[in-house]
Design a protein around this motif. Structure first.
Motif, PDB file in Angstrom:
ATOM      1  N   SER A   1     -32.637  86.294 -26.040  1.00 42.62           N
ATOM      2  CA  SER A   1     -32.288  86.304 -26.504  1.00 42.62           C
ATOM      3  C   SER A   1     -31.665  85.226 -26.540  1.00 42.62           C
ATOM      4  O   SER A   1     -31.510  84.218 -25.686  1.00 42.62           O
ATOM      5  CB  SER A   1     -30.813  87.720 -26.205  1.00 42.62           C
ATOM      6  N   ILE A   2     -30.656  85.003 -27.574  1.00 42.95           N
ATOM      7  CA  ILE A   2     -29.611  84.027 -27.724  1.00 42.95           C
ATOM      8  C   ILE A   2     -28.311  84.071 -28.310  1.00 42.95           C
ATOM      9  O   ILE A   2     -28.455  84.684 -29.339  1.00 42.95           O
ATOM     10  CB  ILE A   2     -30.294  82.719 -29.209  1.00 42.95           C
ATOM     11  N   LYS A   3     -27.523  82.912 -27.584  1.00 46.33           N
ATOM     12  CA  LYS A   3     -25.457  83.271 -27.913  1.00 46.33           C
ATOM     13  C   LYS A   3     -25.828  82.184 -28.510  1.00 46.33           C
ATOM     14  O   LYS A   3     -25.739  81.756 -27.727  1.00 46.33           O
ATOM     15  CB  LYS A   3     -25.287  84.199 -26.773  1.00 46.33           C
ATOM     16  N   VAL A   4     -25.144  82.019 -29.784  1.00 47.49           N
ATOM     17  CA  VAL A   4     -24.691  80.216 -30.399  1.00 47.49           C
ATOM     18  C   VAL A   4     -23.423  80.458 -30.082  1.00 47.49           C
ATOM     19  O   VAL A   4     -22.793  81.170 -30.665  1.00 47.49           O
ATOM     20  CB  VAL A   4     -24.996  80.623 -31.870  1.00 47.49           C
ATOM     21  N   LEU A   5     -23.215  79.696 -29.567  1.00 50.53           N
ATOM     22  CA  LEU A   5     -21.551  79.221 -29.765  1.00 50.53           C
ATOM     23  C   LEU A   5     -21.561  77.344 -30.691  1.00 50.53           C
ATOM     24  O   LEU A   5     -21.994  76.079 -30.187  1.00 50.53           O
ATOM     25  CB  LEU A   5     -21.249  78.206 -28.685  1.00 50.53           C
ATOM     26  N   PRO A   6     -20.874  78.059 -32.417  1.00 44.84           N
ATOM     27  CA  PRO A   6     -20.809  77.194 -33.038  1.00 44.84           C
ATOM     28  C   PRO A   6     -19.962  75.981 -32.416  1.00 44.84           C
ATOM     29  O   PRO A   6     -19.042  76.050 -32.370  1.00 44.84           O
ATOM     30  CB  PRO A   6     -21.109  77.734 -34.156  1.00 44.84           C
TER      31      PRO A   6
ATOM     32  N   SER B   1     -24.313  83.857 -40.653  1.00 39.06           N
ATOM     33  CA  SER B   1     -25.351  84.829 -40.072  1.00 39.06           C
ATOM     34  C   SER B   1     -24.732  85.280 -38.072  1.00 39.06           C
ATOM     35  O   SER B   1     -23.016  84.975 -37.300  1.00 39.06           O
ATOM     36  CB  SER B   1     -26.463  84.432 -39.609  1.00 39.06           C
ATOM     37  N   ASP B   2     -25.721  86.506 -37.823  1.00 36.91           N
ATOM     38  CA  ASP B   2     -24.851  86.656 -36.125  1.00 36.91           C
ATOM     39  C   ASP B   2     -24.858  86.451 -35.163  1.00 36.91           C
ATOM     40  O   ASP B   2     -26.054  84.449 -35.391  1.00 36.91           O
ATOM     41  CB  ASP B   2     -26.043  88.329 -35.879  1.00 36.91           C
ATOM     42  N   SER B   3     -24.013  85.904 -34.148  1.00 37.50           N
ATOM     43  CA  SER B   3     -24.265  85.330 -33.051  1.00 37.50           C
ATOM     44  C   SER B   3     -24.888  85.512 -32.279  1.00 37.50           C
ATOM     45  O   SER B   3     -25.727  84.223 -31.361  1.00 37.50           O
ATOM     46  CB  SER B   3     -23.202  84.224 -33.003  1.00 37.50           C
ATOM     47  N   ASN B   4     -25.350  86.470 -31.986  1.00 40.05           N
ATOM     48  CA  ASN B   4     -26.743  87.456 -30.826  1.00 40.05           C
ATOM     49  C   ASN B   4     -27.770  86.975 -31.255  1.00 40.05           C
ATOM     50  O   ASN B   4     -27.972  87.700 -32.615  1.00 40.05           O
ATOM     51  CB  ASN B   4     -26.335  88.444 -30.772  1.00 40.05           C
ATOM     52  N   ILE B   5     -28.518  86.669 -30.796  1.00 42.42           N
ATOM     53  CA  ILE B   5     -30.370  86.669 -31.663  1.00 42.42           C
ATOM     54  C   ILE B   5     -31.260  87.558 -30.597  1.00 42.42           C
ATOM     55  O   ILE B   5     -31.261  86.333 -29.920  1.00 42.42           O
ATOM     56  CB  ILE B   5     -31.046  84.824 -32.591  1.00 42.42           C
ATOM     57  N   TYR B   6     -31.874  87.639 -30.914  1.00 40.36           N
ATOM     58  CA  TYR B   6     -32.898  88.479 -29.615  1.00 40.36           C
ATOM     59  C   TYR B   6     -33.971  88.194 -30.704  1.00 40.36           C
ATOM     60  O   TYR B   6     -34.624  88.538 -31.783  1.00 40.36           O
ATOM     61  CB  TYR B   6     -32.687  90.188 -29.811  1.00 40.36           C
ATOM     62  N   ILE B   7     -34.783  87.643 -30.096  1.00 41.23           N
ATOM     63  CA  ILE B   7     -36.456  86.814 -30.352  1.00 41.23           C
ATOM     64  C   ILE B   7     -37.036  87.739 -30.006  1.00 41.23           C
ATOM     65  O   ILE B   7     -38.404  88.006 -30.367  1.00 41.23           O
ATOM     66  CB  ILE B   7     -36.193  85.651 -29.740  1.00 41.23           C
ATOM     67  N   GLY B   8     -37.525  88.792 -28.533  1.00 43.06           N
ATOM     68  CA  GLY B   8     -38.545  89.229 -27.911  1.00 43.06           C
ATOM     69  C   GLY B   8     -39.049  88.320 -26.642  1.00 43.06           C
ATOM     70  O   GLY B   8     -38.413  87.939 -26.164  1.00 43.06           O
TER      71      GLY B   8
ATOM     72  N   ALA C   1     -26.074  76.335 -27.465  1.00 43.46           N
ATOM     73  CA  ALA C   1     -25.977  78.220 -27.177  1.00 43.46           C
ATOM     74  C   ALA C   1     -27.009  78.510 -26.097  1.00 43.46           C
ATOM     75  O   ALA C   1     -26.844  77.805 -24.411  1.00 43.46           O
ATOM     76  CB  ALA C   1     -27.786  78.449 -28.028  1.00 43.46           C
ATOM     77  N   VAL C   2     -26.571  79.860 -25.393  1.00 46.26           N
ATOM     78  CA  VAL C   2     -26.623  80.130 -24.146  1.00 46.26           C
ATOM     79  C   VAL C   2     -28.233  80.940 -24.114  1.00 46.26           C
ATOM     80  O   VAL C   2     -28.614  82.144 -25.463  1.00 46.26           O
ATOM     81  CB  VAL C   2     -25.809  80.617 -23.349  1.00 46.26           C
ATOM     82  N   VAL C   3     -29.510  80.764 -23.535  1.00 40.86           N
ATOM     83  CA  VAL C   3     -30.391  81.778 -23.828  1.00 40.86           C
ATOM     84  C   VAL C   3     -30.753  82.104 -22.222  1.00 40.86           C
ATOM     85  O   VAL C   3     -30.963  81.331 -21.506  1.00 40.86           O
ATOM     86  CB  VAL C   3     -31.511  80.718 -24.263  1.00 40.86           C
ATOM     87  N   GLU C   4     -31.506  83.324 -22.728  1.00 43.49           N
ATOM     88  CA  GLU C   4     -31.380  84.509 -21.107  1.00 43.49           C
ATOM     89  C   GLU C   4     -32.877  84.670 -21.417  1.00 43.49           C
ATOM     90  O   GLU C   4     -33.703  85.622 -22.571  1.00 43.49           O
ATOM     91  CB  GLU C   4     -30.439  85.324 -22.047  1.00 43.49           C
ATOM     92  N   TYR C   5     -33.824  84.840 -20.633  1.00 44.37           N
ATOM     93  CA  TYR C   5     -34.555  85.182 -20.741  1.00 44.37           C
ATOM     94  C   TYR C   5     -35.463  86.160 -19.123  1.00 44.37           C
ATOM     95  O   TYR C   5     -35.130  85.686 -18.261  1.00 44.37           O
ATOM     96  CB  TYR C   5     -36.057  84.692 -21.536  1.00 44.37           C
ATOM     97  N   ARG C   6     -36.633  86.802 -19.395  1.00 43.49           N
ATOM     98  CA  ARG C   6     -36.845  87.248 -18.272  1.00 43.49           C
ATOM     99  C   ARG C   6     -38.587  86.409 -18.094  1.00 43.49           C
ATOM    100  O   ARG C   6     -39.558  86.276 -18.026  1.00 43.49           O
ATOM    101  CB  ARG C   6     -37.041  88.942 -17.874  1.00 43.49           C
TER     102      ARG C   6
ATOM    103  N   ASN D   1     -28.713  77.221 -21.024  1.00 47.81           N
ATOM    104  CA  ASN D   1     -27.797  76.343 -21.572  1.00 47.81           C
ATOM    105  C   ASN D   1     -28.520  75.341 -22.693  1.00 47.81           C
ATOM    106  O   ASN D   1     -28.983  74.041 -21.518  1.00 47.81           O
ATOM    107  CB  ASN D   1     -26.486  75.871 -21.145  1.00 47.81           C
ATOM    108  N   ILE D   2     -27.761  74.940 -23.818  1.00 49.45           N
ATOM    109  CA  ILE D   2     -28.611  74.213 -24.596  1.00 49.45           C
ATOM    110  C   ILE D   2     -27.617  73.440 -25.653  1.00 49.45           C
ATOM    111  O   ILE D   2     -26.819  74.457 -26.247  1.00 49.45           O
ATOM    112  CB  ILE D   2     -29.972  74.350 -25.373  1.00 49.45           C
TER     113      ILE D   2
END
Length: 158
Positions: A42-47, A54-61, A86-91, A101-102
């Protein structure tokens, strides 16, 4: 024996119609170069430097090993110093949550520079208006000349 591997994510950004003051898109490409899948990404975008439409929280899968996924954001570019933060979070393999953090710079052009590069075309309104005015004047002159000819013909017959 426990065999484990970690996903190795890398990021790239590409902007479409990146002109200051106009609407465009930002494409964030997430590439998994690791030997294991990145799950529940999932990605949380900080503009910064743009307004997010568009939505600031994106789920990629899931991003499979040796594969990539793309997230597209609709934005309005406010200034030339735009960054995609953005903050990218995954398992990972062990089901541990990994947070990255990117901060990727985006090349945004001013209106003048976009004109120089040919990214946008200047609308020359004054040329169109002048052409219409000249056309109207020519039509009026032609009608006046036709009217004078008719009057001269009628005067000469009498």
């Amino acid at each position: 024996i426990k065999i484990s591997s970690q996903p190795d994510l890398s990021f790239s950004v590409e902007a479409e119609n990146a002109i200051e003051g106009s609407q465009g898109q930002i494409n964030l490409k997430i590439i998994n170069k690791g030997l294991y899948d990145a799950r529940f990404v999932s990605i949380k975008v900080l503009p910064q430097g743009f307004d997010l439409l568009s939505d600031s929280n994106i789920y990629i899968g899931t991003i499979d090993s040796d594969d990539f996924e793309t997230a597209t954001l609709d934005v309005i570019f406010n200034n030339k110093n735009a960054d995609l933060t953005a903050v990218v979070e995954y398992r990972d393999f062990d089901n541990s949550i990994i947070t990255k953090n990117i901060d990727l710079p985006i090349t945004v052009y001013s209106q003048e520079r976009a004109l120089e590069l040919g990214l946008i075309k200047k609308i020359n309104v004054s040329t169109y208006i002048t052409s219409v005015v000249i056309l109207i004047v020519l039509i009026i002159i032609c009608r006046m000349l036709k009217k004078r000819r008719r009057l001269r013909k009628s005067m000469s017959k009498e």
